[in-house]
Design a protein around this motif. Sequence first.
Motif, PDB file in Angstrom:
ATOM      1  N   UNK A 192       0.838  -1.195   0.000  1.00 35.12           N
ATOM      2  CA  UNK A 192       0.000   0.000   0.000  1.00 35.12           C
ATOM      3  C   UNK A 192       0.875   1.247   0.000  1.00 35.12           C
ATOM      4  N   UNK A 193       0.310   2.342  -0.496  1.00 34.06           N
ATOM      5  CA  UNK A 193       1.004   3.636  -0.447  1.00 34.06           C
ATOM      6  C   UNK A 193       0.020   4.662   0.071  1.00 34.06           C
ATOM      7  N   UNK A 194       0.416   5.317   1.170  1.00 32.33           N
ATOM      8  CA  UNK A 194      -0.420   6.333   1.810  1.00 32.33           C
ATOM      9  C   UNK A 194       0.446   7.538   2.161  1.00 32.33           C
ATOM     10  N   UNK A 195      -0.209   8.639   2.502  1.00 33.26           N
ATOM     11  CA  UNK A 195       0.508   9.794   3.014  1.00 33.26           C
ATOM     12  C   UNK A 195       0.719   9.627   4.519  1.00 33.26           C
ATOM     13  N   UNK A 196       1.448  10.547   5.115  1.00 31.44           N
ATOM     14  CA  UNK A 196       1.690  10.477   6.553  1.00 31.44           C
ATOM     15  C   UNK A 196       0.446  10.806   7.375  1.00 31.44           C
ATOM     16  N   UNK A 197      -0.603  11.246   6.719  1.00 36.09           N
ATOM     17  CA  UNK A 197      -1.887  11.444   7.389  1.00 36.09           C
ATOM     18  C   UNK A 197      -2.866  10.318   7.070  1.00 36.09           C
ATOM     19  N   UNK A 198      -2.421   9.337   6.274  1.00 29.27           N
ATOM     20  CA  UNK A 198      -3.278   8.214   5.912  1.00 29.27           C
ATOM     21  C   UNK A 198      -4.111   8.448   4.673  1.00 29.27           C
ATOM     22  N   UNK A 199      -3.895   9.560   3.990  1.00 32.19           N
ATOM     23  CA  UNK A 199      -4.654   9.844   2.776  1.00 32.19           C
ATOM     24  C   UNK A 199      -4.096   9.058   1.589  1.00 32.19           C
ATOM     25  N   UNK A 200      -4.853   9.059   0.493  1.00 31.54           N
ATOM     26  CA  UNK A 200      -4.444   8.371  -0.733  1.00 31.54           C
ATOM     27  C   UNK A 200      -3.734   9.360  -1.649  1.00 31.54           C
ATOM     28  N   UNK A 201      -2.473   9.118  -1.995  1.00 31.97           N
ATOM     29  CA  UNK A 201      -1.805  10.000  -2.957  1.00 31.97           C
ATOM     30  C   UNK A 201      -2.533   9.972  -4.301  1.00 31.97           C
ATOM     31  N   UNK A 202      -2.648  11.120  -4.928  1.00 36.17           N
ATOM     32  CA  UNK A 202      -3.424  11.228  -6.165  1.00 36.17           C
ATOM     33  C   UNK A 202      -2.851  10.391  -7.289  1.00 36.17           C
ATOM     34  N   UNK A 203      -1.539  10.102  -7.267  1.00 38.20           N
ATOM     35  CA  UNK A 203      -0.926   9.339  -8.355  1.00 38.20           C
ATOM     36  C   UNK A 203      -0.831   7.849  -8.062  1.00 38.20           C
ATOM     37  N   UNK A 204      -1.514   7.359  -7.031  1.00 41.39           N
ATOM     38  CA  UNK A 204      -1.603   5.906  -6.844  1.00 41.39           C
ATOM     39  C   UNK A 204      -2.273   5.271  -8.065  1.00 41.39           C
ATOM     40  N   UNK A 205      -1.875   4.050  -8.426  1.00 41.05           N
ATOM     41  CA  UNK A 205      -2.342   3.485  -9.695  1.00 41.05           C
ATOM     42  C   UNK A 205      -3.844   3.240  -9.772  1.00 41.05           C
ATOM     43  N   UNK A 206      -4.488   3.007  -8.622  1.00 45.38           N
ATOM     44  CA  UNK A 206      -5.915   2.696  -8.636  1.00 45.38           C
ATOM     45  C   UNK A 206      -6.736   3.750  -7.884  1.00 45.38           C
ATOM     46  N   UNK A 207      -6.167   4.950  -7.762  1.00 37.29           N
ATOM     47  CA  UNK A 207      -6.832   5.995  -6.976  1.00 37.29           C
ATOM     48  C   UNK A 207      -8.200   6.351  -7.546  1.00 37.29           C
ATOM     49  N   UNK A 208      -8.372   6.188  -8.832  1.00 38.46           N
ATOM     50  CA  UNK A 208      -9.639   6.560  -9.478  1.00 38.46           C
ATOM     51  C   UNK A 208     -10.355   5.352 -10.069  1.00 38.46           C
ATOM     52  N   UNK A 209      -9.976   4.140  -9.654  1.00 40.06           N
ATOM     53  CA  UNK A 209     -10.564   2.932 -10.232  1.00 40.06           C
ATOM     54  C   UNK A 209     -11.701   2.433  -9.359  1.00 40.06           C
ATOM     55  N   UNK A 210     -12.928   2.428  -9.853  1.00 38.62           N
ATOM     56  CA  UNK A 210     -14.055   1.977  -9.037  1.00 38.62           C
ATOM     57  C   UNK A 210     -13.879   0.522  -8.584  1.00 38.62           C
ATOM     58  N   UNK A 211     -14.255   0.263  -7.339  1.00 37.28           N
ATOM     59  CA  UNK A 211     -14.222  -1.090  -6.816  1.00 37.28           C
ATOM     60  C   UNK A 211     -12.866  -1.575  -6.364  1.00 37.28           C
ATOM     61  N   UNK A 212     -11.835  -0.740  -6.464  1.00 35.32           N
ATOM     62  CA  UNK A 212     -10.479  -1.108  -6.055  1.00 35.32           C
ATOM     63  C   UNK A 212     -10.069  -0.227  -4.885  1.00 35.32           C
TER      64      UNK A 212
END
Length: 374
Positions: A192-212
């Motif tokens: 997994x890849x998260x920020x230091x606040x637990x948020x999702x980085x915008x450039x994660x590979x599945x950040x905009x993929x429904x159901x993932x």
Amino acid sequence: MDLLRRLTLSLTFVVSAAPLAAQVTSETLQTSAGAVQVSAVVTGLDTPWGFGFLPDGKIVLTEREGDVLLITPGQSAVTLRNPPQVTVDGQGGLLDVLVPRDFAQSRTLFFTHAKRQGRGSGTAVTKATLDADGTSLSNHQTIFEIEPGSSGGRHFGSRIVEAPDGTLFVTVGDRGDRPSAQDRSLHNGSVLRITKDGDVPADNPFAQTPGVQPEIWSYGHRNPQGAAIDARGQLWVNEHGARGGDEVNRIAKGANFGWPVISYGKHYSGRSIGEGTTKDGMQQPEKFWDPSIAPSGMAFYDNGSIGSWNGDMFVGSLKFDYIARLEGSPLREAEQIQGESTQRVRDIRQGPSGDLWFLSIGNGALYRMSIPGS
């Protein structure tokens, strides 16, 4: 922790108080680079799991049952008050610790651990502040936990490392549920890849993929218990196979590493796993072990005093009680460093002065490996 054990840990640095019969406090090992000295920094540890170095040279260390120790080499060990609240569940408990690069300003530490989720438990990340007097943790915040639904006490992962851009990579095992490593609606069996606040980085590979699950960076992993970033900024992970098939993987964004569809191991019954060892769209390991060595902590050796080791990877073996040195392309196990001190090596790191340090579960000790006289 009771008073007797506090005193034992504190006195270990001075007189190695009350060592267990199986422990070794110092030994010389012969390696490809010549003789190295292995010395116990602290003994009497209870199932140690991870450690990291503070900017002032002190060491923060986790024990699976839930204690966090702050160690001043040559002086004392303090059991910190108010550790993270964890669930001790089989292989789960208090697991890894990360000292981020901005610790001197933030005084924030990150911990991975098992967290109660209904009737089961799952891997979580909690951050906390080390108080200025170095005796207690405060400001606890659980910034991430995997999607609930897992049960049983197996395959939590779980390493945490800081990427060059300041985001966090967290490894999660399949929780003993093999098909879940291919189910991206869950976090099981993934890096997994998260920020230091637990948020999702915008450039994660599945950040905009429904159901993932948007935190997923790579998936198809069985039980990744070692992770490290090399000098080029590349993330590497090692993971436990079944009977055979332990792997070292060069992690790629969005990649599927195949478990349990492909594997170089077999089920413990002897039956084949999945569809074989290769399949289109699934990554191959950079290195696999058969028989399994049960790899755990991982470190890269950079700019150390042993020039011939610079750039090499070091991996602890829980099963065969040695430290593997890996080098080259293709990656190969070039050496096994072994002695009485290397019993069930859980974690390994390069220290501030360039020496290798490692945790032995078998001896309940933290060791420093150095050139004699250094």
